[in-house]
Design a protein around this motif. Structure first.
Motif, mmCIF file in Angstrom:
data_model
loop_
_atom_site.group_PDB
_atom_site.id
_atom_site.type_symbol
_atom_site.label_atom_id
_atom_site.label_comp_id
_atom_site.label_asym_id
_atom_site.label_seq_id
_atom_site.Cartn_x
_atom_site.Cartn_y
_atom_site.Cartn_z
ATOM 1 N N LEU A 166 30.022 7.512 19.132
ATOM 2 C CA LEU A 166 29.834 8.834 19.725
ATOM 3 C C LEU A 166 28.774 8.800 20.819
ATOM 4 N N ALA A 167 27.695 8.052 20.591
ATOM 5 C CA ALA A 167 26.639 7.969 21.608
ATOM 6 C C ALA A 167 27.172 7.372 22.899
ATOM 7 N N GLY A 214 29.314 8.746 28.543
ATOM 8 C CA GLY A 214 30.290 8.583 29.613
ATOM 9 C C GLY A 214 31.034 7.267 29.656
ATOM 10 N N PHE A 215 30.910 6.424 28.624
ATOM 11 C CA PHE A 215 31.551 5.113 28.658
ATOM 12 C C PHE A 215 32.810 5.087 27.801
ATOM 13 N N GLU A 216 33.847 4.436 28.352
ATOM 14 C CA GLU A 216 35.092 4.284 27.604
ATOM 15 C C GLU A 216 34.825 3.376 26.402
ATOM 16 N N THR A 217 35.005 3.938 25.229
ATOM 17 C CA THR A 217 34.602 3.275 23.994
ATOM 18 C C THR A 217 35.776 3.193 23.043
ATOM 19 N N ILE A 218 35.921 2.045 22.380
ATOM 20 C CA ILE A 218 36.928 1.892 21.332
ATOM 21 C C ILE A 218 36.216 1.536 20.042
ATOM 22 N N ILE A 219 36.605 2.196 18.953
ATOM 23 C CA ILE A 219 36.013 1.921 17.646
ATOM 24 C C ILE A 219 37.098 1.361 16.731
ATOM 25 N N PHE A 220 36.825 0.207 16.150
ATOM 26 C CA PHE A 220 37.779 -0.469 15.265
ATOM 27 C C PHE A 220 37.400 -0.220 13.802
ATOM 28 N N THR A 221 38.398 0.005 12.971
ATOM 29 C CA THR A 221 38.183 0.168 11.539
ATOM 30 C C THR A 221 39.346 -0.462 10.783
ATOM 31 N N VAL A 222 39.061 -1.052 9.624
ATOM 32 C CA VAL A 222 40.144 -1.651 8.833
ATOM 33 C C VAL A 222 41.047 -0.571 8.253
ATOM 34 N N SER A 223 40.538 0.665 8.161
ATOM 35 C CA SER A 223 41.352 1.788 7.700
ATOM 36 C C SER A 223 40.807 3.073 8.294
ATOM 37 N N VAL A 228 35.658 14.921 14.516
ATOM 38 C CA VAL A 228 34.745 14.834 15.670
ATOM 39 C C VAL A 228 35.090 13.627 16.528
ATOM 40 N N LEU A 229 35.307 12.481 15.879
ATOM 41 C CA LEU A 229 35.632 11.265 16.621
ATOM 42 C C LEU A 229 36.967 11.403 17.345
ATOM 43 N N GLU A 230 37.962 11.962 16.652
ATOM 44 C CA GLU A 230 39.304 12.070 17.238
ATOM 45 C C GLU A 230 39.324 12.982 18.461
ATOM 46 N N ASN A 231 38.392 13.913 18.522
ATOM 47 C CA ASN A 231 38.382 14.868 19.633
ATOM 48 C C ASN A 231 37.289 14.591 20.659
ATOM 49 N N GLN A 232 36.636 13.441 20.540
ATOM 50 C CA GLN A 232 35.587 13.084 21.481
ATOM 51 C C GLN A 232 36.173 12.435 22.730
ATOM 52 N N GLU A 233 35.869 12.984 23.873
ATOM 53 C CA GLU A 233 36.319 12.419 25.146
ATOM 54 C C GLU A 233 35.752 11.011 25.316
ATOM 55 N N LEU A 287 36.631 8.362 23.791
ATOM 56 C CA LEU A 287 36.592 7.565 22.563
ATOM 57 C C LEU A 287 38.003 7.332 22.019
ATOM 58 N N THR A 288 38.318 6.059 21.756
ATOM 59 C CA THR A 288 39.603 5.666 21.185
ATOM 60 C C THR A 288 39.374 5.065 19.803
ATOM 61 N N ILE A 289 40.174 5.494 18.822
ATOM 62 C CA ILE A 289 40.093 4.944 17.465
ATOM 63 C C ILE A 289 41.245 3.963 17.275
ATOM 64 N N LYS A 290 40.959 2.802 16.734
ATOM 65 C CA LYS A 290 41.990 1.789 16.520
ATOM 66 C C LYS A 290 41.852 1.179 15.124
ATOM 67 N N GLN A 291 42.925 1.262 14.347
ATOM 68 C CA GLN A 291 42.947 0.602 13.047
ATOM 69 C C GLN A 291 43.363 -0.848 13.250
ATOM 70 N N ALA A 292 42.390 -1.729 13.133
ATOM 71 C CA ALA A 292 42.645 -3.156 13.338
ATOM 72 C C ALA A 292 41.431 -3.935 12.860
ATOM 73 N N GLU A 293 41.665 -5.164 12.436
ATOM 74 C CA GLU A 293 40.563 -6.026 12.023
ATOM 75 C C GLU A 293 40.172 -6.940 13.178
ATOM 76 N N VAL A 294 38.943 -6.809 13.634
ATOM 77 C CA VAL A 294 38.427 -7.706 14.658
ATOM 78 C C VAL A 294 38.035 -9.016 13.982
ATOM 79 N N CYS A 295 38.582 -10.110 14.464
ATOM 80 C CA CYS A 295 38.329 -11.396 13.816
ATOM 81 C C CYS A 295 37.535 -12.357 14.691
ATOM 82 N N GLU A 296 37.345 -12.001 15.966
ATOM 83 C CA GLU A 296 36.662 -12.943 16.849
ATOM 84 C C GLU A 296 35.950 -12.212 17.979
ATOM 85 N N LEU A 297 34.736 -12.674 18.291
ATOM 86 C CA LEU A 297 34.022 -12.199 19.471
ATOM 87 C C LEU A 297 34.219 -13.210 20.591
#
Length: 653
Positions: free
Chosen positions: A29-30, A35-44, A117-122, A124-134
């Motif tokens: 959210l911050a 003003g930055f295009e942000t994606i948040i990953f969650t396993v669920s 709040v997250l779903e309606n935040q400009e 911000l994109t929510i993605k259900q996925a497991e990040v496995c590598e940086l």
């Protein structure tokens, strides 16, 4: 890992947040609000802002953190104000420094509201996925010219910077900053006696691939554990054998933006009962079946939130322990059994719970369990929560070795703010120990050796009389405004509040009261000693038996003021001497904090330093002499040597 032409790239983002717990939500959210295009990953997606353990927000010292999060522009305070079912101000019999707000949440509603709040935040994109590598690339720092101070300071020869993340399905997301908020999910396993399930909390999917990637890029990992008690069916509990615990008659909101009238609601009750010697006998007789005592659990657990097994073993002299029975929400019969977290087998759990008054016929809906997970050694982080050797990689929450929703959210917010500031090319913020409980929390994590999950406590804050929960807006709103998370309207409201406080204190100090018959009768009525000479209202207010409200009888020129202004006036006047003393202590502290350590200082050149101190300073890379002085193994004598060397070093440059 580098990106090949054959790799599948989904999209580019400014910031990727890994994990959508309390830290991840605040971080995402911050960044998005800045003003930055942000994606948040969650396993669920169903686990956004989930409360896998205690269904409450706040508590001793934790309430301070929530107020500070709100003052800076975070969401936690607003969210609990919308979803609480009981609220209490703790420690009201003590001084204002340790007053702490605690609210019982409807845990499902809390998660649902935060997700909304997250779903309606400009942005911000929510993605259900497991990040496995940086995905990182090396930085050549042989030429310092195009690097900022933080990056150059962290790297010897070559450093790294973040350029993206890769999910388990093989998709790559290009990004300029990554914030790790994985909580208790990395290589997680849950233990209930001999039964072990390789899942995250509440049976959700664990994240089993990211640890290896972190180790490959040089991140030092460690293993911690925490636990949670059973949940009971409300219909099987006899509340007549327990002490009913009510909420406050007048509810105080967490958020400075919440209208106090909006939180005056009907509240539910919680209940208090106790363990007994029979409970303890069952536990002692079953320790060989406890994963903790059988050596099955590898991770270190939290000292200040022990399992019931630990309590019985370590506090053998106590014949009972408190057990709080708390509702998990308005639309469920599940009751949380606070104070009795455990990893004992299911049959032992049922037997021990049924010895507790009121739980004789209890039915367990969810078994208690311990959970082990991977986290980092936070000494790898700057106070900004950026990794010292990986540009653009930030970290927050339980992944940093802390415990608790509030500690997690506070770190997530700071990590998010700083990731956004880095992208803006601005100076990153660091809250110090004299500014905020958040500053104490982060400084303790990145400076001190922590061998167990860190929990915030009021006793950890040296300047707690200044860092009260009631004045968090006065302390931190300006920072929130400057970074763009607090609106001008909110900030102007805070400035107006500050102005009203100062004017009223000045008026009280200048309003003289003589030894007239009326005044003497007033003092006698309130059990206060008579006046021999004239005084002012501020001095009278310092008397324990008098307060601002009582003095209204003789304060004829008083104008109406908001409750929050009156609260500040009374505290500032009554505790003026103590506050002034702490302010002087802070000034001495800040002198050490302002003595910065140059990025190119080689501690091996300081021959007078003891070997242990030299090793610790090289390991931690403190940014100031103040931070260096708090590192375990660095003595006052070492600091004196360092100060003398720095004076010579700076003259030579």
């Amino acid at each position: 890992m580098s990106i090949e032409k054959t790799d599948r790239i989904e999209k580019s983002y400014d910031v990727a947040v890994i994990g959508a717990g309390h830290a991840g939500c605040e971080a995402a959210l911050a960044c998005a609000r800045m003003g930055f295009e942000t994606i948040i990953f969650t396993v669920s997606i169903d686990s956004i802002a989930m409360m896998p353990c205690n269904p409450n927000i706040g508590g001793t010292s934790k309430g301070h953190l929530v107020r500070e999060i709100d003052a800076l522009g975070g969401e936690m305070g607003k969210n609990i104000d919308k979803t609480f079912i009981q609220s209490k101000m703790l420690n009201k019999s003590k001084g204002p420094a340790v007053h702490s707000l605690r609210a019982q949440a409807d845990k499902s509603e809390y998660s649902r509201e935060m997700r909304k709040v997250l779903e309606n935040q400009e942005h911000l994109t929510i993605k259900q996925a497991e990040v496995c590598e940086l995905i990182t690339e090396d930085i050549d720092v042989s030429d310092k010219s195009d690097l900022d101070e933080n990056t150059f300071m962290a790297c010897n020869g070559y450093g790294k910077k973040i350029i993206g993340v890769k999910t388990f399905t093989g998709t790559i997301y290009i990004c300029k900053a990554v914030i790790l908020c994985t909580g208790t999910y990395l290589n997680a396993r849950c233990l209930c006696g001999e039964a072990i399930t390789y899942t995250g909390p509440n049976g959700l999917q664990s994240a089993n691939h990211l640890t290896d990637s972190l180790k490959k890029i040089g991140v030092e990992m460690r293993r911690f554990k925490t636990g949670t008690p059973a949940r009971m069916d409300k219909r099987s509990i006899d509340f007549s054998k327990m002490e009913e615990q009510f909420g406050d008659e007048k509810v105080v909101p967490f958020s400075f933006s919440t209208d106090p009238e909006d939180v005056q609601i009907d509240q539910v009750s919680c209940w208090l009962t106790y363990t007994n010697e029979k409970t303890h006998e069952i536990i002692r007789g079953s320790l060989d079946r406890s994963p903790i005592y059988a050596g099955v659990i590898e991770g270190t657990g939290p000292r200040y939130c022990p399992s019931i097994e630990d309590k019985v073993v370590k506090f053998a002299d106590k014949d009972r322990h408190q057990v709080f029975i708390e509702p998990e929400g308005l639309h469920t019969n599940e009751m949380y059994v606070g104070g009795m977290s455990s990893s004992l087998p299911e049959d032992v759990q049922l037997a021990m719970y049924r010895t507790v008054p009121g739980l004789e016929n209890c039915k367990i809906v969810r078994n208690a369990y311990a959970i082990e997970y991977d986290c980092i050694n936070p000494k790898q982080l700057y106070p900004t929560l950026e990794f010292k050797n990986i540009k653009g990689l930030f970290s927050g929450g339980q992944f940093n070795g802390s415990s608790g929703y509030e500690e997690a959210a506070a770190q997530g917010l700071i990590a998010g703010i700083n990731a956004a500031l880095m992208l803006l090319g601005k100076e990153l913020i660091t809250l110090d120990r004299s500014e905020a409980y958040i500053g104490v929390l982060i400084d303790d994590l990145v400076t001190k050796e922590n061998f167990e999950p860190y929990r915030m406590m009021t006793s950890r804050a040296e300047y707690r009389l200044l860092l009260r929960q009631d004045n968090a807006d006065l302390r931190l709103r300006e920072i929130g405004y400057n970074v763009g998370l607090i609106s001008k309207e909110q900030y102007d409201k805070t400035l107006n509040k500050k102005n009203l406080i100062e004017k009223e204190i000045e008026r009280l100090k200048n309003t003289m009261i003589g030894a007239s018959k009326t005044h003497q009768e007033f003092l006698e009525k309130h059990g206060s000693s008579q006046l021999k000479t004239g005084t002012n209202l501020a001095e009278l207010m310092c008397r324990p038996e008098l307060n601002y409200e009582i003095l209204s009888e003789i304060d004829l020129d008083r104008q109406p003021l908001p409750d929050d202004v009156i609260e500040q006036v009374e505290i500032e006047v009554k505790y003026e001497g103590y506050i002034d003393r702490q302010l002087r202590q802070v000034e001495q502290y800040k002198k050490m904090e302002r003595k910065l350590i140059p990025s190119d200082l080689d501690y091996n050149d300081i021959k007078s330093l003891r070997l242990e101190a030299r090793q610790k300073l090289i390991d931690y890379k403190p940014v100031s002499v103040g931070q260096a002085s708090r590192i375990s193994g660095v003595s006052p004598a070492d600091i004196s040597v360092l100060l003398v060397y720095l004076e010579h070093f700076n003259k030579m440059k």
